[in-house]
Design a protein around this motif. Structure first.
Motif: not given
Length: 238
Positions: A101-103, A105-115, A145-152
């Motif tokens: 969901e973060y991916a 929202a990234d570039g489309l909705d900054r507030r949602r992305r940060d949340r 976030l980068r570490r979590i994404d790579a680990w998953l």
């Protein structure tokens, strides 16, 4: 006890051969010389002149070589256990959905992305997954976030053993013809070895790592492939 058992096999029971099941065993690691064993070396005392036929996992050439050197074993390669994807448990799947969901929202909705970024890190720490992913307490959100994404991603794609291989038997749903041939060859060559007939030699290696040349299994393993020797580097060095 092992020496007594070996002498009992040779002198009392009168067996004609030993089928050694389970790699690696104790027999090839007993005290004595590494090669060219004498009659005072423990493996030689236990086996005497008995042929040793040793079904051995095809992906473990190093220890198969030990069995050849020290107990003169015919090492019949067999398939490794079937592999399946490790997948994700419920907590990991929930975290993955947040990352997806973060991916989006990234570039489309900054507030949602940060949340979402904050929620991902909080969820990972709360469930203990952050430490498993290698996230340090001092990591900034982007790094976490980068570490979590790579680990998953790594965890989801990680291959794990799915049960055990049954020697001489292919799974009912097996579609790979080479693996089906392997099951038949394992049975046929075990009987050939017990009958004192020649068993064709074959290379050792991990089929899951691209070594399709080790299939079909059931052949007498060798650890160095003369077709790849010398390596280009060794050739250049002379």
């Amino acid at each position: 006890e092992l020496i007594a058992f070996g002498l009992w096999l040779q002198k009392s029971l009168g067996v004609h051969a030993i089928v050694h099941v389970g790699a690696h065993g104790t027999l090839e690691w007993l005290p004595g010389k590494a090669v060219a064993l004498s009659d005072t070396c423990f493996p030689e005392i236990v086996t005497g002149s008995l042929p040793v036929i040793y079904p051995f996992i095809v992906s473990n050439p190093g220890e198969a070589a030990q069995a050849k050197r020290r107990i003169a074993a015919v090492t019949l390669g067999h398939l490794p256990p079937p592999l399946t994807g490790a997948g994700l448990d419920e907590a990991q799947q929930r975290l993955e959905r947040l990352v997806d969901e973060y991916a989006q929202a990234d570039g489309l909705d900054r507030r949602r992305r940060d949340r979402l970024a904050k929620l991902i890190v909080e969820t990972a720490r709360k469930t203990g997954l952050a430490s498993e992913a290698g996230v340090a307490k001092t990591d900034q959100p982007d790094e976490a976030l980068r570490r979590i994404d790579a680990w998953l991603c790594d965890l989801k794609d990680f291959a794990v053993k799915d049960g055990l291989h049954v020697y001489g038997r292919a799974p009912e749903d097996e579609v790979d013809p080479l693996r089906r041939q392997s099951a038949e060859a394992e049975k046929a060559n075990l009987l050939a070895a017990l009958d004192g007939r020649h068993v064709k030699a074959g290379p050792a290696g991990a089929p899951a790592r691209g070594r399709s040349d080790v299939l079909p299994t059931g052949r007498n393993l060798f650890t160095s492939d003369p077709r790849t020797m010398p390596t280009p580097t060794a050739h250049d060095l002379g």
